[in-house]
Design a protein around this motif. Structure first.
Motif, PDB file in Angstrom:
ATOM      1  N   ARG A 167       4.091   2.885  -2.556  1.00  0.00           N
ATOM      2  CA  ARG A 167       5.127   3.713  -1.926  1.00  0.00           C
ATOM      3  C   ARG A 167       6.142   4.210  -2.955  1.00  0.00           C
ATOM      4  O   ARG A 167       6.586   5.357  -2.906  1.00  0.00           O
ATOM      5  CB  ARG A 167       5.842   2.919  -0.844  1.00  0.00           C
ATOM      6  CG  ARG A 167       5.017   2.537   0.368  1.00  0.00           C
ATOM      7  CD  ARG A 167       4.610   3.739   1.178  1.00  0.00           C
ATOM      8  NE  ARG A 167       3.247   4.174   0.887  1.00  0.00           N
ATOM      9  CZ  ARG A 167       2.677   5.218   1.412  1.00  0.00           C
ATOM     10  NH1 ARG A 167       3.351   6.006   2.236  1.00  0.00           N
ATOM     11  NH2 ARG A 167       1.442   5.536   1.107  1.00  0.00           N
TER      12      ARG A 167
ATOM     13  N   PHE B  33      10.823  -9.994  -0.622  1.00  0.00           N
ATOM     14  CA  PHE B  33       9.918  -8.900  -0.945  1.00  0.00           C
ATOM     15  C   PHE B  33      10.101  -8.426  -2.386  1.00  0.00           C
ATOM     16  O   PHE B  33       9.139  -7.975  -3.010  1.00  0.00           O
ATOM     17  CB  PHE B  33      10.123  -7.745   0.031  1.00  0.00           C
ATOM     18  CG  PHE B  33       9.503  -7.986   1.373  1.00  0.00           C
ATOM     19  CD1 PHE B  33       8.134  -8.108   1.510  1.00  0.00           C
ATOM     20  CD2 PHE B  33      10.285  -8.125   2.504  1.00  0.00           C
ATOM     21  CE1 PHE B  33       7.562  -8.341   2.739  1.00  0.00           C
ATOM     22  CE2 PHE B  33       9.716  -8.358   3.729  1.00  0.00           C
ATOM     23  CZ  PHE B  33       8.348  -8.472   3.858  1.00  0.00           C
TER      24      PHE B  33
ATOM     25  N   TYR C 124       1.353  -2.469  -1.680  1.00  0.00           N
ATOM     26  CA  TYR C 124       1.881  -1.483  -0.734  1.00  0.00           C
ATOM     27  C   TYR C 124       3.221  -0.929  -1.204  1.00  0.00           C
ATOM     28  O   TYR C 124       3.427   0.295  -1.256  1.00  0.00           O
ATOM     29  CB  TYR C 124       2.023  -2.114   0.649  1.00  0.00           C
ATOM     30  CG  TYR C 124       2.423  -1.129   1.715  1.00  0.00           C
ATOM     31  CD1 TYR C 124       1.466  -0.347   2.365  1.00  0.00           C
ATOM     32  CD2 TYR C 124       3.757  -0.949   2.065  1.00  0.00           C
ATOM     33  CE1 TYR C 124       1.832   0.566   3.337  1.00  0.00           C
ATOM     34  CE2 TYR C 124       4.123  -0.047   3.037  1.00  0.00           C
ATOM     35  CZ  TYR C 124       3.160   0.709   3.663  1.00  0.00           C
ATOM     36  OH  TYR C 124       3.529   1.614   4.618  1.00  0.00           O
ATOM     37  N   ILE C 125       4.151  -1.824  -1.566  1.00  0.00           N
ATOM     38  CA  ILE C 125       5.461  -1.372  -2.009  1.00  0.00           C
ATOM     39  C   ILE C 125       5.342  -0.580  -3.313  1.00  0.00           C
ATOM     40  O   ILE C 125       5.992   0.459  -3.500  1.00  0.00           O
ATOM     41  CB  ILE C 125       6.412  -2.569  -2.178  1.00  0.00           C
ATOM     42  CG1 ILE C 125       6.636  -3.253  -0.830  1.00  0.00           C
ATOM     43  CG2 ILE C 125       7.739  -2.126  -2.767  1.00  0.00           C
ATOM     44  CD1 ILE C 125       7.526  -4.468  -0.902  1.00  0.00           C
TER      45      ILE C 125
ATOM     46  N   PHE D 122       8.933   6.304   3.110  1.00  0.00           N
ATOM     47  CA  PHE D 122       9.374   5.086   3.783  1.00  0.00           C
ATOM     48  C   PHE D 122       9.641   5.282   5.269  1.00  0.00           C
ATOM     49  O   PHE D 122      10.056   4.330   5.940  1.00  0.00           O
ATOM     50  CB  PHE D 122      10.618   4.525   3.100  1.00  0.00           C
ATOM     51  CG  PHE D 122      10.328   3.971   1.742  1.00  0.00           C
ATOM     52  CD1 PHE D 122       9.845   2.685   1.590  1.00  0.00           C
ATOM     53  CD2 PHE D 122      10.514   4.735   0.608  1.00  0.00           C
ATOM     54  CE1 PHE D 122       9.571   2.167   0.340  1.00  0.00           C
ATOM     55  CE2 PHE D 122      10.246   4.235  -0.649  1.00  0.00           C
ATOM     56  CZ  PHE D 122       9.766   2.943  -0.785  1.00  0.00           C
TER      57      PHE D 122
ATOM     58  N   SER E 220       2.734  -6.385  -2.398  1.00  0.00           N
ATOM     59  CA  SER E 220       3.114  -5.848  -3.708  1.00  0.00           C
ATOM     60  C   SER E 220       2.424  -4.518  -3.977  1.00  0.00           C
ATOM     61  O   SER E 220       3.039  -3.569  -4.484  1.00  0.00           O
ATOM     62  CB  SER E 220       2.774  -6.857  -4.808  1.00  0.00           C
ATOM     63  OG  SER E 220       1.389  -7.133  -4.822  1.00  0.00           O
TER      64      SER E 220
ATOM     65  N   VAL F 222       7.069  -8.280  -5.113  1.00  0.00           N
ATOM     66  CA  VAL F 222       6.756  -7.113  -5.939  1.00  0.00           C
ATOM     67  C   VAL F 222       6.741  -7.472  -7.419  1.00  0.00           C
ATOM     68  O   VAL F 222       5.875  -7.006  -8.185  1.00  0.00           O
ATOM     69  CB  VAL F 222       7.779  -5.989  -5.660  1.00  0.00           C
ATOM     70  CG1 VAL F 222       7.575  -4.831  -6.616  1.00  0.00           C
ATOM     71  CG2 VAL F 222       7.634  -5.495  -4.225  1.00  0.00           C
TER      72      VAL F 222
ATOM     73  N   PRO G 199       7.043  -3.204   4.770  1.00  0.00           N
ATOM     74  CA  PRO G 199       6.544  -4.457   4.178  1.00  0.00           C
ATOM     75  C   PRO G 199       6.376  -5.574   5.180  1.00  0.00           C
ATOM     76  O   PRO G 199       5.432  -6.362   5.092  1.00  0.00           O
ATOM     77  CB  PRO G 199       7.624  -4.795   3.136  1.00  0.00           C
ATOM     78  CG  PRO G 199       8.252  -3.498   2.804  1.00  0.00           C
ATOM     79  CD  PRO G 199       8.220  -2.701   4.052  1.00  0.00           C
TER      80      PRO G 199
END
Length: 367
Positions: A219, A57, A215-216, A255, A213, A61, A336
């Motif tokens: 966040r 992940f 989404y993270i 998170f 990518s 990213v 994720p």
């Protein structure tokens, strides 16, 4: 030719067991031992799987930044190293700038836990006539249970530090390999598939890359904004330990889905209640609720416009499940992973039009 007086082994009237029975029993015993070994091996490799998942992940990213550098003439390996090391430098700079203040306030918060506990204990007794154990009793029980394990505890701390260092190195190396390999890694994977399957895998990879990518990234941005705004409010209000409380609110609210904002706001509210009083506690609670509404209605839709949105109940169940299986890191990786699963579902499963049914809507209001 077998005589009638000595029937074949395994026949219904034979006193001997079938000839295949010993071999079957031996194979069954071997299968049981192999299964036990495989289960124990999977349990031992649990940490490695989590590290590989984190590295995957991280690579997802950082892939857009690496591609951006490659388009400007950088070599793939150099671009991967630049994005990975640049991210590490940013993290280290943030730790250096705010780490000292964070640690000081975190230590002060930990030292004030007995006083906060005594305040909560007195509040419960006065308001609800509920008696909870004193801190001295809790400490005595803790010493009785764990006092004999001081040496083993120190050894465990040392082992944990070494294991954390090795895990960090593993994550960084695997992340760099995935970033540096890039198209070559995807080509190596697709080389084992038929052309039709290759198209599906590449499409799924591209969708997962973009969604996860985004989404993270969204966040992280929302967590940073929440941390800064919360710190500013707590500092203006004069609430102690504003830095660790703001970081806690920012991370947990972003998170931990659905209930994260309320879990994150509970701790600063309790600290304000015990350290300052009812007005400040009500002010912190009102701020948490107001900011959450502002984030949900205005900020989050703009920041995460391209991110993969998930059903709140499903994401909460995923976080609880991954937290139970993989611990704290699993809880942070759950979103994720859920985004990846949902991207896979949207790729391989087609949604259909709904039939007309009263089960899809609430009943009309009776006049």
């Amino acid at each position: 030719m077998t005589s009638p007086s000595s029937p074949d082994d395994g026949a219904p009237d034979s006193p001997r067991p079938p000839r295949w029975l010993p071999r079957a029993l031996a194979m069954g015993v071997v299968a049981v031992f192999v299964g036990i070994f495989a289960w124990n091996a999977l349990g031992a490799l649990n940490g490695l799987f989590v590290n590989l998942l984190i590295a995957f992940f991280i690579a997802l990213v950082l892939e857009p930044g690496t591609v951006w550098l490659v388009r400007r003439g950088w070599r793939r390996g150099l671009a991967a190293a630049a994005t990975l090391l640049g991210s590490l430098v940013v993290v280290i700079v943030l730790i250096v700038l705010f780490g000292n203040l964070f640690v000081q306030q975190l230590v002060a918060l930990a030292q004030s836990v007995p006083r906060l506990y005594a305040s909560v204990q007195l509040f419960l007794v006065e308001r609800f006539d509920v008696v909870v154990p004193d801190t001295q009793n809790l400490l005595r029980q803790a010493l009785e249970e764990f006092g004999d394990d001081v040496a083993s505890g120190a050894l465990l701390v040392g082992t944990t530090l070494v294991g954390g260092l090795l895990a960090t190195l593993t994550i960084l190396l695997v992340s760099y390999y995935l970033l540096a390999a890039g198209p070559r890694f995807r080509a190596a994977v697709c080389g084992w598939l038929t052309p039709a399957r290759q198209q599906e895998v590449l499409h799924l990879w591209e969708v997962t890359q973009a969604k996860v990518s985004d989404y993270i990234g969204s966040r992280v941005v929302l967590a940073a904004v929440s941390t800064v705004v919360t710190f500013a409010f707590l500092a203006i209000l004069g609430t102690p330990y504003s830095v660790p409380l703001a970081v806690f609110v920012g991370v947990v609210s972003q998170f931990v889905p659905t209930i994260g904002a309320y879990l994150g706001g509970a701790l600063p509210t309790m600290v304000a209640l015990t350290a300052q009083g009812w007005p400040q506690a009500v002010g912190v609670l009102a701020f948490v609720i107001a900011y959450q509404q502002f984030e949900n209605l205005y900020l989050a839709p703009k920041v995460s416009a391209r991110a993969l949105e998930m059903n709140a109940a499903v994401s909460l169940l995923v976080v609880l499940a991954f937290g139970a299986v993989f611990g704290v890191l699993g809880a942070f990786l759950a979103l994720p992973v859920a985004a990846t699963i949902q991207a896979t579902a949207t790729t391989y499963f087609r949604r259909h039009e709904l039939v007309e049914s009263h089960m899809f809507r609430d009943p009309d209001v009776e006049v």
